[in-house]
Design a protein around this motif. Structure first.
Motif, PDB file in Angstrom:
ATOM      1  N   VAL A   1       0.867  -1.189   0.000  1.00 35.78           N
ATOM      2  CA  VAL A   1       0.000   0.000   0.000  1.00 35.78           C
ATOM      3  C   VAL A   1       0.896   1.229   0.000  1.00 35.78           C
ATOM      4  O   VAL A   1       1.785   1.332   0.846  1.00 35.78           O
ATOM      5  CB  VAL A   1      -0.924   0.016   1.236  1.00 35.78           C
ATOM      6  CG1 VAL A   1      -1.802   1.269   1.215  1.00 35.78           C
ATOM      7  CG2 VAL A   1      -1.778  -1.243   1.284  1.00 35.78           C
TER       8      VAL A   1
ATOM      9  N   ARG B   1      -6.961   4.869   1.904  1.00 43.28           N
ATOM     10  CA  ARG B   1      -7.988   4.664   0.862  1.00 43.28           C
ATOM     11  C   ARG B   1      -7.678   3.450  -0.009  1.00 43.28           C
ATOM     12  O   ARG B   1      -8.586   2.875  -0.621  1.00 43.28           O
ATOM     13  CB  ARG B   1      -8.101   5.905  -0.018  1.00 43.28           C
ATOM     14  CG  ARG B   1      -8.561   7.176   0.704  1.00 43.28           C
ATOM     15  CD  ARG B   1      -8.352   8.393  -0.166  1.00 43.28           C
ATOM     16  NE  ARG B   1      -6.942   8.545  -0.533  1.00 43.28           N
ATOM     17  CZ  ARG B   1      -6.498   9.499  -1.340  1.00 43.28           C
ATOM     18  NH1 ARG B   1      -7.328  10.364  -1.866  1.00 43.28           N
ATOM     19  NH2 ARG B   1      -5.202   9.570  -1.628  1.00 43.28           N
ATOM     20  N   ARG B   2      -6.417   3.064  -0.072  1.00 43.55           N
ATOM     21  CA  ARG B   2      -6.018   1.965  -0.956  1.00 43.55           C
ATOM     22  C   ARG B   2      -5.747   0.677  -0.176  1.00 43.55           C
ATOM     23  O   ARG B   2      -5.157  -0.257  -0.709  1.00 43.55           O
ATOM     24  CB  ARG B   2      -4.789   2.387  -1.753  1.00 43.55           C
ATOM     25  CG  ARG B   2      -5.070   3.630  -2.605  1.00 43.55           C
ATOM     26  CD  ARG B   2      -3.864   4.131  -3.354  1.00 43.55           C
ATOM     27  NE  ARG B   2      -3.390   3.183  -4.355  1.00 43.55           N
ATOM     28  CZ  ARG B   2      -2.404   3.438  -5.213  1.00 43.55           C
ATOM     29  NH1 ARG B   2      -1.796   4.622  -5.187  1.00 43.55           N
ATOM     30  NH2 ARG B   2      -2.019   2.529  -6.084  1.00 43.55           N
TER      31      ARG B   2
ATOM     32  N   SER C   1       6.471  -0.354  -5.903  1.00 46.51           N
ATOM     33  CA  SER C   1       6.127   0.551  -7.001  1.00 46.51           C
ATOM     34  C   SER C   1       7.276   1.523  -7.225  1.00 46.51           C
ATOM     35  O   SER C   1       8.034   1.826  -6.307  1.00 46.51           O
ATOM     36  CB  SER C   1       4.850   1.336  -6.663  1.00 46.51           C
ATOM     37  OG  SER C   1       3.771   0.451  -6.435  1.00 46.51           O
TER      38      SER C   1
ATOM     39  N   ASP D   1      -1.528   5.335   2.725  1.00 46.03           N
ATOM     40  CA  ASP D   1      -2.723   5.771   2.008  1.00 46.03           C
ATOM     41  C   ASP D   1      -3.856   4.805   2.334  1.00 46.03           C
ATOM     42  O   ASP D   1      -4.033   3.776   1.666  1.00 46.03           O
ATOM     43  CB  ASP D   1      -2.444   5.812   0.503  1.00 46.03           C
ATOM     44  CG  ASP D   1      -3.587   6.456  -0.276  1.00 46.03           C
ATOM     45  OD1 ASP D   1      -4.664   6.677   0.314  1.00 46.03           O
ATOM     46  OD2 ASP D   1      -3.391   6.733  -1.473  1.00 46.03           O
TER      47      ASP D   1
ATOM     48  N   SER E   1      -6.317  -2.901   1.536  1.00 42.63           N
ATOM     49  CA  SER E   1      -7.102  -4.117   1.388  1.00 42.63           C
ATOM     50  C   SER E   1      -6.413  -5.211   2.182  1.00 42.63           C
ATOM     51  O   SER E   1      -5.238  -5.094   2.517  1.00 42.63           O
ATOM     52  CB  SER E   1      -7.221  -4.520  -0.090  1.00 42.63           C
ATOM     53  OG  SER E   1      -5.949  -4.865  -0.613  1.00 42.63           O
TER      54      SER E   1
END
Length: 467
Positions: free
Chosen positions: A225, A235-236, A432, A233, A238
């Motif tokens: 994340v 919101r992202r 990333s 973050d 899971s």
């Protein structure tokens, strides 16, 4: 003399009243127990960066109210007859609060000095030896037998008080399990959580390169994340659980912002999810008082892990896990099945070290040293290499440096290491893509050597952008 967790809002004014209110609630809530000796007014004023008169006013108010007692030659203490009550907390609506395990080295895995390693030359040998001697001359022989795999009661009692007082944790001795550091604590927790179902574990990106194999070996499927200027973050997010470093994210050095903290609590409650909080270097905040731990906001959702590795020495292999009662008991049983628990002499010694104020005194001393060393490094970078951007808060034992366009992480790392700087590239910590960056440790860099080291790096990196 106790170290304290006190939050003040400098924009509101009435600083003395805020300090008095924080101390009053700490006494009422049991975080400051009867007889606890408070810091001298001069020391607390220095820690909070306020005038001594402001602290004197706060202390005098609480003395007048009967919460504190002040005696010449003894100092200021919580009134011995003060009564504590347990504060109740809403389970579903936590209030927002203001706001390594490191990367792999250039040449592959190694053991030893890392950017987050403390200065071991300042390990409090004499006071620690005094604590060990006290243990060996006072504890009964039976105390050296196989004990509770969750840890000796004396240490859990002292740690619970310390975590309530300094980290604003909501923890009791029975909720603590003594482990061999944060790494073992996380492994045990994931082992227990993974018994129910295969665990999808969210992790910060970037995150500790050394921690990833440990988490995978514990059976977790990792879900990266992104981390930005406000921390994870949310919101992202899971998965079934998440590992976070909210007080000082590794490696970026950012703090999880108040809105993100609130959102993370909502995420956990909404899906019956678990937050694993790694409190790895929260004792070292230099620009202000540290934010409280997440566990204090939601003790039924957050598992707090910490150790003395950054505060004292990694080689002691002493850490703790604070978890909800049922999970704490499951972790205690898992520890018993693994290796029967931690060495007891060291546990008793740490309990004595905490009880007699040695731990607080050592932290105060090292906080001042590390702050000077960080300031010297950051100042040298600003003067000699202004194109290198220092990111993150003024805290911890490392700085996160974003490199100029054209600079190569590996070449920068090698050049810095040749100059004696503990440095690692951030690239291997990312899932990333991100800007070129390195992590530099400053705990073992004497303040008077910082400018010389940075000038050397400047010379070695000259012409980097045209190579």
């Amino acid at each position: 003399m106790a170290d304290l967790h006190i939050q003040i809002n400098r924009d509101e004014g009435g600083i003395a009243g805020q300090i008095a209110s924080e101390l009053r609630e700490s006494i009422r809530g049991g975080r400051l127990t009867p007889g606890t000796r408070l810091p001298a007014t001069r020391d607390l004023a220095t820690d909070l960066q306020v005038s001594r008169g402001v602290v004197v006013e706060a202390y005098e108010q609480l003395v007048a109210e009967g919460f504190l007692v002040s005696k010449v030659g003894v100092g200021t203490q919580v009134t011995p007859k003060a009564t504590a009550r347990t504060a109740t907390r809403p389970k579903a609506s936590p209030r927002p609060e203001p706001g390594h395990s490191n990367a792999a080295p250039v040449c592959g895995p190694y053991y030893g000095h890392r950017p987050t390693s403390p200065d071991l030359s300042h390990f409090p040998r004499e006071r620690w030896l005094a604590s060990v001697r006290h243990v060996l001359t006072t504890v009964p022989s039976d105390a050296l037998d196989y004990g509770d795999p969750g840890g000796v009661p004396e240490l859990r009692e002292e740690l619970a008080g310390y975590l309530r007082r300094v980290r604003a944790a909501d923890v009791r001795p029975e909720n603590l399990v003594i482990v061999g550091g944060v790494a073992q604590g996380l492994s045990l927790v994931l082992h227990v959580l993974g018994r129910r179902r295969p665990l999808r574990l969210a992790v910060e990106d970037p995150t500790s390169h050394r921690q990833v194999p440990l988490l995978r070996r514990a059976g977790a499927h990792l879900v990266p994340v992104p981390v930005d200027e406000e921390g994870l973050d949310v919101r992202r997010l899971s998965g079934d659980a998440v590992v976070v470093t909210p007080a000082h994210q590794y490696p970026t050095g950012v703090v999880l912002s108040p809105p993100r903290r609130a959102a993370l609590m909502e995420w956990a409650y909404a899906g019956d999810r678990t937050i694993l909080e790694d409190d790895y270097d929260a004792e070292f905040r230099f620009d202000r008082d540290p934010v409280g731990c997440l566990q204090g906001l939601a003790p039924d959702r957050v598992i707090l892990s910490g150790s003395v590795s950054k505060a004292m020495a990694p080689g002691l292999r002493l850490g703790w896990v604070a978890a909800p009662p049922d999970l704490a008991e499951a972790v205690r049983r898992a520890r018993g099945e693994l290796d029967l628990g931690s060495p007891v002499i060291e546990q008793y010694a740490l309990a004595h070290f905490l009880r007699t104020g040695g731990y607080d005194k050592h932290l105060r001393r090292m906080r001042r040293k590390y702050r000077r060393r960080r300031d010297a490094l950051v100042t040298a970078l600003a003067e000699e290499l202004p194109e290198v951007r220092v990111k993150g808060i003024d805290a911890g034992l490392h700085v996160y440096l974003e490199l100029p366009d054209g600079w190569d992480e590996l070449r920068t790392t090698r050049a810095a290491q040749e100059l004696g700087l503990s440095t690692e590239p951030v690239g291997p910590m990312r899932e990333s893509p991100g800007p070129a960056a390195v992590v530099v440790g400053f705990a073992r860099l004497p303040a008077h050597k910082a400018a010389e080291a940075v000038r050397g790096l400047k010379v070695r990196m000259s012409g980097q952008n045209v190579d």
